[in-house]
Write an enzyme that holds these catalytic residues in place. Structure first.
Site, PDB file in Angstrom:
ATOM      1  N   LYS A 153       0.980  -1.150   0.091  1.00 56.74           N
ATOM      2  CA  LYS A 153       0.023  -0.026  -0.148  1.00 56.74           C
ATOM      3  C   LYS A 153       1.094   1.077  -0.021  1.00 56.74           C
ATOM      4  O   LYS A 153       0.320   2.419  -0.366  1.00 56.74           O
ATOM      5  CB  LYS A 153      -0.882   0.112   1.119  1.00 56.74           C
ATOM      6  CG  LYS A 153      -0.409   0.083   2.708  1.00 56.74           C
ATOM      7  CD  LYS A 153      -1.264  -0.098   3.816  1.00 56.74           C
ATOM      8  CE  LYS A 153      -0.763  -0.159   5.105  1.00 56.74           C
ATOM      9  NZ  LYS A 153       0.061   0.798   5.514  1.00 56.74           N
ATOM     10  N   LYS A 191      21.010   2.903   9.421  1.00 57.43           N
ATOM     11  CA  LYS A 191      22.330   2.566   9.134  1.00 57.43           C
ATOM     12  C   LYS A 191      23.083   3.632   8.281  1.00 57.43           C
ATOM     13  O   LYS A 191      24.412   3.761   8.436  1.00 57.43           O
ATOM     14  CB  LYS A 191      22.614   1.243   8.754  1.00 57.43           C
ATOM     15  CG  LYS A 191      22.620   0.142   9.461  1.00 57.43           C
ATOM     16  CD  LYS A 191      21.190   0.119  10.379  1.00 57.43           C
ATOM     17  CE  LYS A 191      21.162  -0.969  11.609  1.00 57.43           C
ATOM     18  NZ  LYS A 191      19.839  -0.838  12.369  1.00 57.43           N
ATOM     19  N   ARG A 219       8.318  -2.332  18.601  1.00 54.08           N
ATOM     20  CA  ARG A 219       7.186  -1.965  17.629  1.00 54.08           C
ATOM     21  C   ARG A 219       6.248  -3.329  17.850  1.00 54.08           C
ATOM     22  O   ARG A 219       6.312  -4.382  18.442  1.00 54.08           O
ATOM     23  CB  ARG A 219       7.672  -2.491  16.089  1.00 54.08           C
ATOM     24  CG  ARG A 219       8.918  -1.351  15.868  1.00 54.08           C
ATOM     25  CD  ARG A 219       9.580  -1.782  14.459  1.00 54.08           C
ATOM     26  NE  ARG A 219       8.520  -1.600  13.545  1.00 54.08           N
ATOM     27  CZ  ARG A 219       8.067  -0.355  12.985  1.00 54.08           C
ATOM     28  NH1 ARG A 219       8.977   0.903  13.376  1.00 54.08           N
ATOM     29  NH2 ARG A 219       7.207  -0.130  11.826  1.00 54.08           N
ATOM     30  N   MET A 266      11.472  -9.837  15.509  1.00 55.48           N
ATOM     31  CA  MET A 266      10.947  -8.672  14.585  1.00 55.48           C
ATOM     32  C   MET A 266      12.261  -8.333  14.075  1.00 55.48           C
ATOM     33  O   MET A 266      12.901  -7.232  14.437  1.00 55.48           O
ATOM     34  CB  MET A 266      10.221  -7.592  15.559  1.00 55.48           C
ATOM     35  CG  MET A 266       9.020  -8.028  15.661  1.00 55.48           C
ATOM     36  SD  MET A 266       8.039  -6.809  16.536  1.00 55.48           S
ATOM     37  CE  MET A 266       6.138  -7.309  16.686  1.00 55.48           C
ATOM     38  N   HIS A 283      45.865 -13.024   9.272  1.00 54.97           N
ATOM     39  CA  HIS A 283      46.478 -12.177  10.336  1.00 54.97           C
ATOM     40  C   HIS A 283      47.012 -10.978   9.347  1.00 54.97           C
ATOM     41  O   HIS A 283      47.331 -11.155   8.385  1.00 54.97           O
ATOM     42  CB  HIS A 283      47.612 -13.024  10.714  1.00 54.97           C
ATOM     43  CG  HIS A 283      48.277 -11.916  11.687  1.00 54.97           C
ATOM     44  ND1 HIS A 283      47.802 -11.655  12.889  1.00 54.97           N
ATOM     45  CD2 HIS A 283      49.673 -11.410  11.406  1.00 54.97           C
ATOM     46  CE1 HIS A 283      48.886 -10.815  13.438  1.00 54.97           C
ATOM     47  NE2 HIS A 283      49.938 -10.623  12.579  1.00 54.97           N
TER      48      HIS A 283
END
Length: 453
Positions: A32, A48, A264, A307, A432
């Site tokens: 929607k 982020k 949420r 979630m 390494h």
């Protein structure tokens, strides 16, 4: 007639639709609003993108002099930070749209209303889709409740992505993943930030030692952290919010903005409720993502389980294969939990705090400060912790606090998911100098044979 209609174009829904198409079945996806759902538009991706700016700013601010770099006049431009965020969102949406077309998924930008197990009405088109299966992937919305819901101007996570100027001070109610990530962002740019958390410690779903290291890092960044405390009252006095709280002692906190970050809740519409689905906190399914009504599946946040976007995506994969006639079940034993704090957090499998019989496990930790690569990048806060079965040596859990922990944790995920032993991982040569050697150090510690501590 299509084989499946998927409702919701988030990381669960669009992945499910694409996989159904890849398995040779006809599928329609209905969304929607914008493709990508919460993750792309109001969660993972924008957060982020903003944190990338924050991490870079902090790196330059804290390390440049020691690394011989002159960065006098360092500053930031919020408009450009938000512009980067919005470009990232747009590119992600377009990428999903391209993938749907590439895989032959019929996409409808419309409001879906489920009439019954075989029919979905597209309310704007006035068209009804006849289908053999329905996948409900409607997602979730920010939780907000009294007293916060009664005060104008209280932020949820969605509001942060629309801000036009940085507040001078901020109180974050909730010290979970969302709260800690936003505290990391705002404090990086000098915003006076306070976290109020009801539980015994921030990041309540992580081990206490993980939370302790993140608390130390945030505190160094200027964040005030108040734990075991509940906000009981909020008032708005002109441009300032006043929060009264009680815990070990009563207190009052003032700030220009208040962000409610307590999690949420599933987005369950009335048509879904009328179907007769079993609903507890969210829509109930079995391990094949099937509900109690034949032909109707539910995936992602609407289940009120884990979630997480990556969980929703894999649940979508499982649902798709079952719709295609295969048998596939969800396995939640090695779900990675990741937090883009500074340093980052990654964990999987069992936690130390959840171990019931300590005699059956061995727990080993390796500090980041003993790692050569960490020293080259001026990092010393963090560790890797491995939990192994004492009898057979299998890796049962892993927690990492470190730069790039969100990437490093995949070694633990693969180990836990596939029942690998400490010896099998330890005998896999780690490059390494890298941060991955901290994982090796913890693995060596299980048998009391760490080389570098």
């Amino acid at each position: 007639m299509v084989d499946a209609v998927v409702i919701g174009g988030g990381p669960g829904g669009y992945v499910c639709a694409i996989r159904i198409a890849q398995l040779g079945k006809s599928v329609a996806l209905v969304e929607k609003e914008n493709l990508g759902g919460t993750c792309t538009n109001w969660g993972c991706i924008p957060t982020k993108a903003m944190l990338t700016s924050a991490h870079l700013y902090t790196e330059i601010d804290e390390k440049s002099k020691r690394l011989g770099i002159d960065t006098s006049g360092l500053g930031y431009d919020l408009k450009r930070i938000m512009s980067h965020m919005n470009r990232t969102i747009t590119m992600s949406r377009k990428g999903i749209e391209h993938l749907l077309k590439k895989n032959g998924v019929d996409f409808y930008n419309d409001v879906a209303e489920i009439k019954d197990a075989g029919h979905v009405l597209l309310k704007n088109h006035g068209k009804t889709l006849e289908t053999r299966n329905i996948v409900i992937a409607a997602g979730s919305e920010p939780s907000i409740f009294k007293p916060f819901s009664e005060i104008e101007g209280i932020w949820t996570s969605n509001d942060v992505f629309q801000m036009e100027e940085m507040p001078e001070s901020l109180v974050i109610v909730g010290g979970g993943v969302i709260g800690v990530e936003f505290a990391t962002f705002f404090s990086s740019f000098g915003v006076k930030t306070t976290i109020i958390e009801l539980a015994d410690h921030i990041l309540p779903y992580e081990d206490r030692d993980v939370a302790d290291d993140i608390r130390k890092s945030l505190t160094r960044q200027g964040v005030e952290i108040i734990e075991r405390t509940k906000v009981t009252e909020v008032e708005k006095d002109e441009c300032i919010f006043v929060l009264n709280a009680e815990g070990e002692q009563e207190l009052s906190v003032q700030a220009e903005k208040v962000l409610v970050a307590v999690g949420r809740r599933p987005y369950i519409t009335e048509d879904v409720r009328k179907l007769g689905l079993e609903i507890e906190r969210g829509v109930v399914t079995n391990s094949r993502m099937q509900t109690n009504i034949k032909g109707i599946y539910a995936i992602g946040d609407i289940r009120a389980g884990m979630m997480l976007a990556h969980v929703a995506s894999y649940e979508g994969i499982v649902a798709a294969h079952n719709i295609a006639g295969e048998v596939m079940e969800m396995d939640y034993s090695a779900v990675p939990s990741i937090i883009f704090s500074n340093p980052e957090v990654g964990s999987t499998g069992i936690k130390e705090d959840d171990v019931e019989d300590m005699e059956r496990v061995i727990i080993a930790k390796f500090p980041l400060s003993a790692n050569g690569r960490a020293r080259t990048v001026l990092e010393n806060t963090g560790f890797v912790k491995v939990i192994a079965d004492k009898e057979n040596g299998k890796v049962l859990g892993m927690s990492i606090v470190s730069p790039s922990a969100t990437e490093l944790i995949m070694e633990g995920v693969i180990a836990v998911r596939n029942g690998l032993t400490v010896e099998e991982l330890e005998n896999s040569i780690h490059p390494h100098p890298t941060l991955s050697e901290t994982v090796l150090g913890a693995l060596e510690g299980v048998n009391g044979m760490s080389i570098h501590i």
